[in-house]
Design an enzyme around this catalytic site. Structure first.
Site, PDB file in Angstrom:
ATOM      1  N   SER A 132     -43.557 -23.186  59.617  1.00  0.00           N
ATOM      2  CA  SER A 132     -42.686 -24.846  59.935  1.00  0.00           C
ATOM      3  C   SER A 132     -42.641 -24.514  60.924  1.00  0.00           C
ATOM      4  O   SER A 132     -42.288 -23.891  61.807  1.00  0.00           O
ATOM      5  CB  SER A 132     -42.068 -25.256  58.621  1.00  0.00           C
ATOM      6  OG  SER A 132     -41.463 -26.093  58.952  1.00  0.00           O
ATOM      7  N   TYR A 145     -32.810 -22.909  56.268  1.00  0.00           N
ATOM      8  CA  TYR A 145     -33.744 -22.392  56.091  1.00  0.00           C
ATOM      9  C   TYR A 145     -35.017 -22.952  58.097  1.00  0.00           C
ATOM     10  O   TYR A 145     -36.313 -21.818  57.714  1.00  0.00           O
ATOM     11  CB  TYR A 145     -34.868 -23.968  56.025  1.00  0.00           C
ATOM     12  CG  TYR A 145     -36.288 -24.448  55.496  1.00  0.00           C
ATOM     13  CD1 TYR A 145     -36.764 -23.263  54.715  1.00  0.00           C
ATOM     14  CD2 TYR A 145     -37.183 -25.589  56.428  1.00  0.00           C
ATOM     15  CE1 TYR A 145     -38.184 -23.808  55.036  1.00  0.00           C
ATOM     16  CE2 TYR A 145     -38.537 -25.520  56.282  1.00  0.00           C
ATOM     17  CZ  TYR A 145     -39.150 -24.851  54.888  1.00  0.00           C
ATOM     18  OH  TYR A 145     -40.220 -25.095  54.970  1.00  0.00           O
TER      19      TYR A 145
END
Length: 246
Positions: A132, A145
Site C-alpha cells: 500500500s 496499518y
C-alpha cells in the site's frame, strides 16, 4: 514444451484478490484462489475454471498443508491483508495492531516461505506482493496499518536482495485510494457512513480491476523484466493527504 502457468492468489474471496484471479485466468493461468471463505472461493474457482483453496494465511499448519498439495507454482500473489480501525496511537488497541501485522506481514511471510522452493524450481517464478502507499508514508489514524505495510515493504525489499541470482522476480504493488466492497467497511467494523466518507467526492477512485490489471501486467512481462515497485493512485489523489473532491 508449453504448459499452463500455475498462479496462487491469496485473499481471493473479494476485492483485489478476486479481480486478480479473474484477470490471471483470462491471461492463461490456472489459478488457485485462496481465502478463508469457502463458498466465495468455490464460486470464483468455478467461474474461472480454477481451484478453490480454503486457507487462513495466519495459520501455519493450513499454509503448510496447502503448499504440500502443489507440484508446481509459477506465480504467487500475496494479496491477503487489510486495515482495522483508525485510532490514534495514544488510544490504539494492541490486538488490532497484532491482527494487522499477522495477516499483512506474517501472512505474506508464511505463504512466501512455503511456496518459495516451488517458485525457484519453476525456473521462472514471480512473487507479487500487494502492499500500500501506507507502506511508504504515514498519516494520522493510520499508525497500525502503516506500521504493518512498512514492515511488509521491508520484507519484499529484503527478499529481492536475498533472491538475487535465483530465477524469481519480486514485485511490489502499492495502491493508493481503491474503492472495493469490503476494505473500508472492514476497517470501520461495518460502519457504512465512515466507510463512504473515505471516498466522498472522489469521482473516480481506483477499482479492484484497475489493480488486477497492474498485477497481471507485471506478472506477464518477459521474465527478465522486474518491476520492483509500482505505486498506483487515482488521478484525484496526488498524495496521501492531497485528494481532489468535488
Amino acid at each position: 514444451m508449453s504448459y499452463q502457468k500455475i498462479a496462487v492468489v491469496s485473499g481471493a474471496s473479494s476485492g483485489i484478490g478476486a479481480a486478480t484471479a479473474r484477470s490471471l485466468a483470462q491471461a492463461g493461468h490456472h489459478v488457485y484462489a485462496l481465502a478463508r471463505r469457502t463458498e466465495r472461493v468455490e464460486a470464483l474457482a468455478k467461474e474461472i475454471n480454477g481451484t478453490p483453496v480454503t486457507c487462513d494465511v495466519t495459520d501455519d499448519a493450513a499454509v503448510a498443508a496447502f503448499a504440500a498439495t502443489l507440484d508446481r507454482v509459477d506465480l504467487l500473489v500475496n494479496n491477503a491483508g487489510g486495515a482495522i480501525g483508525a485510532d490514534p496511537v495514544a488510544t490504539a488497541e494492541v490486538a488490532d495492531w497484532q491482527a494487522m501485522y499477522d495477516v499483512n506481514v506474517l501472512g505474506t511471510l508464511r505463504l512466501t516461505k512455503a511456496l518459495l522452493p516451488a517458485l525457484v524450481a519453476s525456473g521462472a517464478g514471480t512473487i507479487v506482493t500487494v502492499s500500500s502507499t501506507a507502506g511508504l508514508i504515514v498519516y494520522e489514524g493510520g499508525g497500525g496499518y502503516a506500521a504493518a505495510k512498512h514492515a511488509q515493504t521491508a520484507l519484499v525489499e529484503t527478499l529481492r536482495l536475498e533472491l538475487c541470482g535465483e530465477p524469481v522476480r519480486v514485485v511490489e504493488i502499492d495502491p493508493g485510494m481503491v474503492k472495493t466492497d469490503e476494505f473500508a467497511l472492514n476497517r470501520f467494523s461495518g460502519d457504512t457512513t465512515r466507510a463512504a466518507a473515505v471516498y466522498q467526492g472522489v469521482e473516480h477512485p481506483l477499482t479492484a480491476d484497475d489493480i488486477a490489471t497492474c498485477i497481471t501486467w507485471t506478472a506477464t512481462l518477459p521474465h527478465h523484466i522486474n518491476i520492483d515497485r509500482m505505486v498506483v493512485r487515482p488521478l484525484a489523489q496526488a498524495a496521501q493527504h492531497k485528494v481532489h473532491r468535488v
